[in-house]
Design a protein around this motif. Sequence first.
Motif, PDB file in Angstrom:
ATOM      1  N   ALA A   1       0.820  -1.124   0.102  1.00 26.62           N
ATOM      2  CA  ALA A   1       0.127  -0.069  -0.068  1.00 26.62           C
ATOM      3  C   ALA A   1       0.768   1.280   0.022  1.00 26.62           C
ATOM      4  O   ALA A   1       1.084   1.924   0.892  1.00 26.62           O
TER       5      ALA A   1
ATOM      6  N   ARG B   1       2.695   4.839  -0.285  1.00 26.50           N
ATOM      7  CA  ARG B   1       1.826   6.163  -0.138  1.00 26.50           C
ATOM      8  C   ARG B   1       1.880   6.934  -1.571  1.00 26.50           C
ATOM      9  O   ARG B   1       2.696   6.849  -2.339  1.00 26.50           O
TER      10      ARG B   1
ATOM     11  N   ASP C   1      -7.459   1.337  -7.224  1.00 25.28           N
ATOM     12  CA  ASP C   1      -6.652   1.572  -6.381  1.00 25.28           C
ATOM     13  C   ASP C   1      -6.804   2.411  -5.131  1.00 25.28           C
ATOM     14  O   ASP C   1      -6.261   2.204  -4.061  1.00 25.28           O
TER      15      ASP C   1
ATOM     16  N   LEU D   1      -9.526   2.227  -3.655  1.00 26.25           N
ATOM     17  CA  LEU D   1     -10.201   1.316  -2.572  1.00 26.25           C
ATOM     18  C   LEU D   1      -9.467   0.497  -1.831  1.00 26.25           C
ATOM     19  O   LEU D   1      -9.701  -0.011  -0.723  1.00 26.25           O
ATOM     20  N   THR D   2      -8.537  -0.207  -2.488  1.00 27.20           N
ATOM     21  CA  THR D   2      -7.596  -1.193  -2.197  1.00 27.20           C
ATOM     22  C   THR D   2      -6.314  -0.665  -1.443  1.00 27.20           C
ATOM     23  O   THR D   2      -5.489  -1.502  -0.786  1.00 27.20           O
ATOM     24  N   ASN D   3      -6.145   0.528  -1.373  1.00 25.66           N
ATOM     25  CA  ASN D   3      -4.780   0.880  -0.838  1.00 25.66           C
ATOM     26  C   ASN D   3      -5.183   2.015   0.508  1.00 25.66           C
ATOM     27  O   ASN D   3      -5.679   3.129   0.062  1.00 25.66           O
ATOM     28  N   GLN D   4      -4.934   1.503   1.642  1.00 30.60           N
ATOM     29  CA  GLN D   4      -5.320   2.291   2.725  1.00 30.60           C
ATOM     30  C   GLN D   4      -4.519   3.519   2.795  1.00 30.60           C
ATOM     31  O   GLN D   4      -4.996   4.583   3.570  1.00 30.60           O
ATOM     32  N   ASN D   5      -3.544   3.775   2.053  1.00 34.01           N
ATOM     33  CA  ASN D   5      -2.629   5.053   2.051  1.00 34.01           C
ATOM     34  C   ASN D   5      -3.013   5.951   0.835  1.00 34.01           C
ATOM     35  O   ASN D   5      -2.370   7.101   0.658  1.00 34.01           O
TER      36      ASN D   5
END
Length: 539
Positions: free
Chosen positions: A158, A160, A517, A519-523
Amino acid sequence: MKISKIPVTLALLGVLAGGAGCEKFLDVNTDPINPVDVNIDLLMTTTQTAMGIYLGHNVLGLSQYTSALMQQIINGRVGTYGLTGETFNNSWQGLYISTLSNNEAIIEKGTATNAWTHVGVAQIQKAHVVSQMVDMWGDIPYSEALRGSQTSATNFNAPRFDDDAEIYADLFRLIDEGIANLQRTDASRPLGGDDLIYGGNRDKWIRLGNTLKLKLYNQVRLVQDVRAQVTPLLAQNLITAADDFEFRFSTGSGPENRHPGFQGDYAGSGRENGVNRFFYDLMRTTGGATPDPRIPYYFFNQYTLNTPSAIADYQEGRFITVQFGSNGPQANTNNANVRTLQGLYPIGGRYDNGAGLAAGATGASARGNVPQRFITFFARKFIEAELQLMVLGNQAAARTAFSDAVTASFNKINSIITTTNPQDAAQSYTVPQIPAATITAYVTAALARYDAAVGDEAKLNVIMTEKYIANYGTGTDVYTDYRRTGYPRIPYSDLPAYPGTVQTGAFPVRLTYRNNDLLTNQNAPAQPNVTTDKVFWDR
């Protein structure tokens, strides 16, 4: 989630390079069908091919859609400015997975084996691709991206989204490092024919690196004092007319290796694009009473008559198109076989000799083997003209660079005619060179417009309008130039719409991220407001 690979390839190369879907963001997977360890030379070929596709003027590439945003072509995908989180999926994924991931593997493998020429080339390629992505999206994954291809590094699932200005600052370091690696004398192996751009010529890559730095400094000139950096760069070795940074396509159709934009507009019966009325009108009127002599090289009129067509949304003689934002009765009519198509320049389409094609164009109507341009000699000269005028205040040098730029833009067309041999007997037509006297007359008129413009901003408008016309097919830079300078003024952004059309939303000042991307990357950040959230260098 893992990225499942799908083949995206030019068959001539026989290389798989692709991706779709996202679970492990920007990771490279172990795939029993595709090899995990690939020869570094094959990686170079793959990377450059992907760069030609995903930055290019075609259905998968950024240049086609940005050219539509900039009112050069008509494309249904961005026919309203209503961009979504799905609009640029292919380009975003292709640039990360097929281009940057393979390119990063070159840097990793080359560093481990002292293949410094490969490393230097890959570093300059990376700087170009990343700069283009920042220009389109602003903040993007950079420092923590692409780590999945490095066995010795932490695998960032994930990454940044780094600050766009900070990424730009690092790109200057990356270019300098690439140039230094290209100058090393202890490289373990040469780079030859697998470099499809410069054939392993280190001097040309160094000239490109210098030119790329000049381009990026020009793009940040409104937010950074670049005089100290620009002055020495202008004295450096920069690209010449023999060093255009471009990816060359061929004539092969079985397997298919023609320009992907040609495939979409000629070989594909649906036709990806039309020609925007604004662009056509601009080229008819910029030079005054005499239309731009590049028109028959830029646009091909399929229509054989001068009489009105019953299915034309807009018609001027044999020129037929659907207007951007049209609300006319023919706006949704199938006009595939009568609409004006993109011509020899920029996608290798047909030169307009005035005869048209009654049955409509096909993949056999032209050769489709023009290169996808990235940075050209004429673009370098336009950049110099802007810098001399707006940064260094050297009026005489700006005028000379502007003259050189316009001249070089015409010479580029003549070079394409020579190198692509579009006057194939099988197509039963001949493509003439633009005569030297015609070029001289146009340049003289352009200089007269420049001289008549009062003040630096008015002169910059003349420079950028000519650059806009010349850079047809390199839509990313056209889009960037407009956001930086505001020139040339285009409809639906700060000009009234044409009669019979409607305003279709506010002009986007950046592109949308890929929703999956985010939605699936918390950063990941939230989707930006593309009509107000500007890239850092924007005016």
